[in-house]
Design a protein around this motif. Structure first.
Motif, PDB file in Angstrom:
ATOM      1  N   LYS A  20       0.580  -1.346  -0.049  1.00  0.00           N
ATOM      2  CA  LYS A  20       0.027   0.054   0.166  1.00  0.00           C
ATOM      3  C   LYS A  20       0.679   1.289   0.126  1.00  0.00           C
ATOM      4  O   LYS A  20       0.318   2.460  -0.553  1.00  0.00           O
ATOM      5  N   ALA A  21       2.287   1.127   0.281  1.00  0.00           N
ATOM      6  CA  ALA A  21       2.877   2.445   0.411  1.00  0.00           C
ATOM      7  C   ALA A  21       3.386   2.783  -0.804  1.00  0.00           C
ATOM      8  O   ALA A  21       4.119   3.791  -0.845  1.00  0.00           O
ATOM      9  N   ASN A  22       3.387   1.978  -1.941  1.00  0.00           N
ATOM     10  CA  ASN A  22       3.868   2.313  -3.250  1.00  0.00           C
ATOM     11  C   ASN A  22       2.781   3.088  -4.034  1.00  0.00           C
ATOM     12  O   ASN A  22       2.356   2.418  -5.279  1.00  0.00           O
ATOM     13  N   THR A  23       2.203   4.211  -3.461  1.00  0.00           N
ATOM     14  CA  THR A  23       1.365   5.020  -4.095  1.00  0.00           C
ATOM     15  C   THR A  23       1.904   5.591  -5.371  1.00  0.00           C
ATOM     16  O   THR A  23       0.966   5.871  -6.341  1.00  0.00           O
ATOM     17  N   ALA A  24       3.077   5.674  -5.394  1.00  0.00           N
ATOM     18  CA  ALA A  24       3.577   6.397  -6.622  1.00  0.00           C
ATOM     19  C   ALA A  24       4.056   5.599  -7.824  1.00  0.00           C
ATOM     20  O   ALA A  24       4.222   5.922  -8.985  1.00  0.00           O
ATOM     21  N   MET A  25       3.594   4.257  -7.739  1.00  0.00           N
ATOM     22  CA  MET A  25       3.852   3.445  -8.887  1.00  0.00           C
ATOM     23  C   MET A  25       3.289   3.793 -10.072  1.00  0.00           C
ATOM     24  O   MET A  25       1.717   3.631 -10.087  1.00  0.00           O
ATOM     25  N   ASN A  26       3.883   3.917 -11.292  1.00  0.00           N
ATOM     26  CA  ASN A  26       2.907   4.412 -12.321  1.00  0.00           C
ATOM     27  C   ASN A  26       2.613   2.838 -13.186  1.00  0.00           C
ATOM     28  O   ASN A  26       2.861   1.700 -12.693  1.00  0.00           O
ATOM     29  N   ARG A  27       1.580   3.066 -14.167  1.00  0.00           N
ATOM     30  CA  ARG A  27       1.086   1.958 -14.685  1.00  0.00           C
ATOM     31  C   ARG A  27       1.932   1.129 -15.480  1.00  0.00           C
ATOM     32  O   ARG A  27       1.822  -0.180 -15.555  1.00  0.00           O
ATOM     33  N   GLU A  28       2.799   1.576 -16.112  1.00  0.00           N
ATOM     34  CA  GLU A  28       4.173   1.223 -16.898  1.00  0.00           C
ATOM     35  C   GLU A  28       5.097   0.310 -16.014  1.00  0.00           C
ATOM     36  O   GLU A  28       5.124  -0.928 -16.264  1.00  0.00           O
ATOM     37  N   CYS A  29       5.410   0.919 -14.883  1.00  0.00           N
ATOM     38  CA  CYS A  29       6.235   0.141 -13.885  1.00  0.00           C
ATOM     39  C   CYS A  29       5.186  -1.302 -13.276  1.00  0.00           C
ATOM     40  O   CYS A  29       5.737  -2.348 -13.294  1.00  0.00           O
ATOM     41  N   GLU A  30       3.949  -0.812 -13.055  1.00  0.00           N
ATOM     42  CA  GLU A  30       3.037  -2.010 -12.722  1.00  0.00           C
ATOM     43  C   GLU A  30       2.974  -3.158 -13.778  1.00  0.00           C
ATOM     44  O   GLU A  30       3.178  -4.291 -12.892  1.00  0.00           O
ATOM     45  N   THR A  31       2.754  -2.648 -14.754  1.00  0.00           N
ATOM     46  CA  THR A  31       2.557  -3.666 -15.838  1.00  0.00           C
ATOM     47  C   THR A  31       3.869  -4.494 -16.061  1.00  0.00           C
ATOM     48  O   THR A  31       3.923  -5.657 -16.091  1.00  0.00           O
ATOM     49  N   VAL A  52     -18.671  -6.837  -8.251  1.00  0.00           N
ATOM     50  CA  VAL A  52     -17.477  -6.229  -7.671  1.00  0.00           C
ATOM     51  C   VAL A  52     -17.658  -5.978  -6.327  1.00  0.00           C
ATOM     52  O   VAL A  52     -16.945  -6.140  -5.414  1.00  0.00           O
ATOM     53  N   GLU A  53     -18.854  -5.578  -5.942  1.00  0.00           N
ATOM     54  CA  GLU A  53     -19.158  -5.080  -4.374  1.00  0.00           C
ATOM     55  C   GLU A  53     -19.071  -6.383  -3.648  1.00  0.00           C
ATOM     56  O   GLU A  53     -18.754  -6.245  -2.839  1.00  0.00           O
ATOM     57  N   GLU A  54     -19.814  -7.276  -4.287  1.00  0.00           N
ATOM     58  CA  GLU A  54     -19.783  -8.489  -3.504  1.00  0.00           C
ATOM     59  C   GLU A  54     -18.545  -9.296  -3.106  1.00  0.00           C
ATOM     60  O   GLU A  54     -18.173  -9.614  -2.270  1.00  0.00           O
ATOM     61  N   GLY A  55     -17.644  -9.161  -4.219  1.00  0.00           N
ATOM     62  CA  GLY A  55     -16.399  -9.817  -4.251  1.00  0.00           C
ATOM     63  C   GLY A  55     -15.446  -9.077  -3.324  1.00  0.00           C
ATOM     64  O   GLY A  55     -14.862  -9.736  -2.281  1.00  0.00           O
ATOM     65  N   LEU A  56     -15.630  -7.617  -3.215  1.00  0.00           N
ATOM     66  CA  LEU A  56     -14.733  -6.942  -2.043  1.00  0.00           C
ATOM     67  C   LEU A  56     -15.242  -6.955  -0.917  1.00  0.00           C
ATOM     68  O   LEU A  56     -14.451  -7.062   0.056  1.00  0.00           O
ATOM     69  N   ARG A  57     -16.456  -7.222  -0.625  1.00  0.00           N
ATOM     70  CA  ARG A  57     -17.022  -7.406   0.833  1.00  0.00           C
ATOM     71  C   ARG A  57     -16.724  -8.901   1.092  1.00  0.00           C
ATOM     72  O   ARG A  57     -16.568  -8.910   2.307  1.00  0.00           O
ATOM     73  N   ARG A  58     -16.443  -9.836   0.186  1.00  0.00           N
ATOM     74  CA  ARG A  58     -16.006 -11.018   0.793  1.00  0.00           C
ATOM     75  C   ARG A  58     -14.524 -11.029   1.055  1.00  0.00           C
ATOM     76  O   ARG A  58     -14.210 -11.768   1.903  1.00  0.00           O
ATOM     77  N   ARG A  59     -13.870 -10.145   0.491  1.00  0.00           N
ATOM     78  CA  ARG A  59     -12.235  -9.874   0.799  1.00  0.00           C
ATOM     79  C   ARG A  59     -11.964  -9.573   2.372  1.00  0.00           C
ATOM     80  O   ARG A  59     -11.166  -9.574   2.730  1.00  0.00           O
ATOM     81  N   GLY A  60     -13.217  -8.745   2.945  1.00  0.00           N
ATOM     82  CA  GLY A  60     -13.101  -8.254   4.181  1.00  0.00           C
ATOM     83  C   GLY A  60     -12.223  -6.778   4.080  1.00  0.00           C
ATOM     84  O   GLY A  60     -12.296  -6.231   3.165  1.00  0.00           O
ATOM     85  N   ALA A  61     -12.142  -6.426   5.613  1.00  0.00           N
ATOM     86  CA  ALA A  61     -11.603  -4.838   5.432  1.00  0.00           C
ATOM     87  C   ALA A  61     -10.193  -4.690   4.989  1.00  0.00           C
ATOM     88  O   ALA A  61      -9.868  -3.771   4.520  1.00  0.00           O
ATOM     89  N   GLU A  62      -9.597  -5.704   5.306  1.00  0.00           N
ATOM     90  CA  GLU A  62      -8.009  -5.586   4.925  1.00  0.00           C
ATOM     91  C   GLU A  62      -7.834  -5.740   3.503  1.00  0.00           C
ATOM     92  O   GLU A  62      -8.041  -6.641   2.797  1.00  0.00           O
ATOM     93  N   ARG A  63      -7.358  -4.520   2.598  1.00  0.00           N
ATOM     94  CA  ARG A  63      -7.076  -4.392   1.340  1.00  0.00           C
ATOM     95  C   ARG A  63      -5.843  -3.965   0.953  1.00  0.00           C
ATOM     96  O   ARG A  63      -5.028  -3.372   1.534  1.00  0.00           O
ATOM     97  N   ASP A  64      -5.198  -4.737  -0.073  1.00  0.00           N
ATOM     98  CA  ASP A  64      -3.974  -4.393  -0.846  1.00  0.00           C
ATOM     99  C   ASP A  64      -3.923  -3.257  -1.814  1.00  0.00           C
ATOM    100  O   ASP A  64      -5.096  -2.625  -2.148  1.00  0.00           O
ATOM    101  N   ARG A  65      -2.757  -2.927  -2.447  1.00  0.00           N
ATOM    102  CA  ARG A  65      -2.798  -1.759  -3.095  1.00  0.00           C
ATOM    103  C   ARG A  65      -3.740  -1.588  -4.342  1.00  0.00           C
ATOM    104  O   ARG A  65      -4.427  -0.599  -4.428  1.00  0.00           O
TER     105      ARG A  65
END
Ligand code: TMP
Length: 204
Positions: free
Chosen positions: A57-68, A140-153
């Motif tokens: 979650k700390a890597n907020t500056a990562m751009n989409r090319e780097c991510e890909t 997607v709302e149902e999916g994220l609900r299933r994942r719970g409160a702890e979320r990654d980037r």
């Protein structure tokens, strides 16, 4: 010569693919098959380290090319260390996510040109593609609900983003119906599993 079968599981967050892939692993093991389950990003030491960077979650500056490119780098290492050797030995290789995830999340979701993803993907995978892809489609709302409160980037992104990802998968499934088997992820777990098993039996 690749004697094995390569089966991937895809879908948006919380769709149930990890559960289904583990169930299939146990089912095929019990049937005496040579079978292995891996996940992306990850699966081998270097790729697991890349996974930690991608989901931090700390890597907020990562751009989409780097991510890909990081998803592709993790994939390249997994293909070399596990995918090719296992398929050469005749293993039924189950993989929780593969190149379709990059097309859905970075292509449809972040706007990276899909052609660019496919050509870098060819380089990273050495042309290895799934024999079958099981896509579990879920609201997607149902999916994220299933994942719970702890979320990654990635999970922390907007509903609009997650809907683009889901629609990307739906579009891909429509374009490649022979390879991609779409299943309603809101069905009971055992119903989904029975459908997957029926399809797997026709190919093994
Ligand atoms: P997981 O939650 O299924 O383990 O996947 C990790 C996260 O990484 C998930 O949010 C989907 C995302 N992802 C991409 O954005 N692109 C990719 O190419 C892959 C493999 C995963």
């Amino acid at each position: 010569m690749l004697k094995g079968k390569f089966i991937t599981f895809e879908g948006s967050e919380g769709c149930g693919k990890s559960t289904q892939s583990r169930m299939l692993l146990e089912h095929l093991k019990a049937a005496g098959r040579q079978v292995k389950l891996i996940r992306e990003p990850g699966g081998v030491a270097i790729s697991e380290k890349i996974r930690a960077i991608l989901l931090d979650k700390a890597n907020t500056a990562m751009n989409r090319e780097c991510e890909t490119l990081l998803y592709m780098a993790a994939r390249a290492q997994l293909v070399e260390e596990v995918v090719i050797p296992e398929l050469e030995q005749g293993t039924v290789l189950l993989c929780d996510r593969f190149l379709d995830s990059t097309i859905a999340y970075q292509g449809y979701g972040c706007g990276v040109p899909v052609d660019a993803i496919r050509s870098v993907g060819l380089f990273a995978t050495k042309g290895i593609a799934p024999d079958l892809t099981i896509f579990l489609d879920l609201d997607v709302e149902e999916g994220l609900r299933r994942r719970g409160a702890e979320r990654d980037r990635i999970e922390l992104r907007s509903m609009e983003y997650h809907n683009k990802v889901r629609n990307g998968y739906l579009d891909m499934a429509k374009k490649e119906p022979m390879r991609i088997m779409a299943i309603d992820g809101s069905l009971p777990r055992d119903v989904i599993f029975a459908r997957i098993c029926a399809r797997i039996e026709t190919m093994l």
